[in-house]
Design an enzyme around this catalytic site. Sequence first.
Site, PDB file in Angstrom:
ATOM      1  CG  LEU A   2      -1.935  -1.137   1.322  1.00 44.83           C
ATOM      2  CD1 LEU A   2      -2.673  -1.074   2.656  1.00 44.83           C
ATOM      3  CD2 LEU A   2      -2.914  -1.087   0.164  1.00 44.83           C
ATOM      4  N   GLY A   3       2.048   1.186   0.570  1.00 45.43           N
ATOM      5  CA  GLY A   3       2.900   2.364   0.654  1.00 45.43           C
ATOM      6  C   GLY A   3       3.987   2.161   1.680  1.00 45.43           C
ATOM      7  CD  GLN A   4       9.003   2.201   0.895  1.00 51.66           C
ATOM      8  OE1 GLN A   4       9.420   1.313   0.184  1.00 51.66           O
ATOM      9  NE2 GLN A   4       9.735   3.250   1.247  1.00 51.66           N
ATOM     10  N   GLY A   5       5.915   3.905   5.217  1.00 52.46           N
ATOM     11  CA  GLY A   5       5.900   4.871   6.293  1.00 52.46           C
ATOM     12  C   GLY A   5       7.305   5.337   6.596  1.00 52.46           C
ATOM     13  N   GLY A  13       8.796   1.757   7.871  1.00 45.75           N
ATOM     14  CA  GLY A  13       8.303   0.447   7.482  1.00 45.75           C
ATOM     15  C   GLY A  13       7.434   0.497   6.240  1.00 45.75           C
ATOM     16  CB  THR A  14       6.966  -1.820   3.510  1.00 47.02           C
ATOM     17  OG1 THR A  14       8.291  -1.391   3.212  1.00 47.02           O
ATOM     18  CG2 THR A  14       6.164  -1.882   2.225  1.00 47.02           C
ATOM     19  CB  VAL A  15       1.689   0.082   4.902  1.00 45.32           C
ATOM     20  CG1 VAL A  15       0.279  -0.302   5.347  1.00 45.32           C
ATOM     21  CG2 VAL A  15       2.342   0.992   5.946  1.00 45.32           C
ATOM     22  CE  LYS A  27       3.730   2.087   9.554  1.00 43.80           C
ATOM     23  NZ  LYS A  27       3.914   3.399  10.240  1.00 43.80           N
ATOM     24  CG  ASP A  43       6.876  12.381   7.645  1.00 43.40           C
ATOM     25  OD1 ASP A  43       7.177  13.311   6.867  1.00 43.40           O
ATOM     26  OD2 ASP A  43       7.079  11.188   7.385  1.00 43.40           O
TER      27      ASP A  43
END
Length: 247
Positions: free
Chosen positions: A35-38, A41-43, A57, A154
């Site tokens: 879904l994306g990156q925080g 971490g990666t989600v 995550k 952020d």
Amino acid sequence: SAGAGFSASISQSKLNFRYQELRNGTKNFDTSNKLGQGSYGTVYKAVLPDGREVAVKRLFLNTRQWIDQFLNEVDLINCLHHKNLVKLLGRSTDGPESLLVYEYYFNKSLDQIIFDHSRAKVLHWEKRLDIIQGVAEGLSYLHEESEIRIIHRDIKASNVLLDDNFKPKITDFGRARSFAEGLIHLSTGVAGTLGYMAPEYVFHGHLTEKVDLYSFGVLILEVVTGQRCSSEVGSQGRKSFLARVCN
């Protein structure tokens, strides 16, 4: 230790997720479910055995620094309850790596819509105004209304998720910091995303609510213009996003 309070309550069944079920639900963290990156971490999207969809995550690295940010997010978001903040469902700690589990939002993140010309058409001006207002209400809660005063650090389009009705949910609290009552600012290492960070914070490292407000201002411009704050800078020799908008 950090996260100890939440670790004690996580044993409750509704907050505790089995690692293998989450891994299977993401198809072994397949890129098709990303879904994306925080911030750390990666989600991934996961489908649980009961058919429920959740967002998982996963840490980039299991180092002390990343784990500290992981526990920071657990501690902070577990204390927060607001309609414009992402809801933490629990975590998994019974496998080789720790995972956070959140509600899954069908429309994913704001950046995946407003910067996609074909998808952005669904966001008419009333919906865009609702998104801006919702993020503002979430920030107001973090800064003034929650039990602890929190600076997110952020705020950006990829950290605003959209539910089925395009209502915004602020996510990714790995870089967030809490304030003791009465403090004017924190002196801390700079963290955030280039283009969204306030100049005075970058230069002096003084953290206040104004850091989030600057980022929120950039986000508003992105929602209105449909342009990325980080695009067309540097090698192309064009003016920065903010310079072009101000002109």
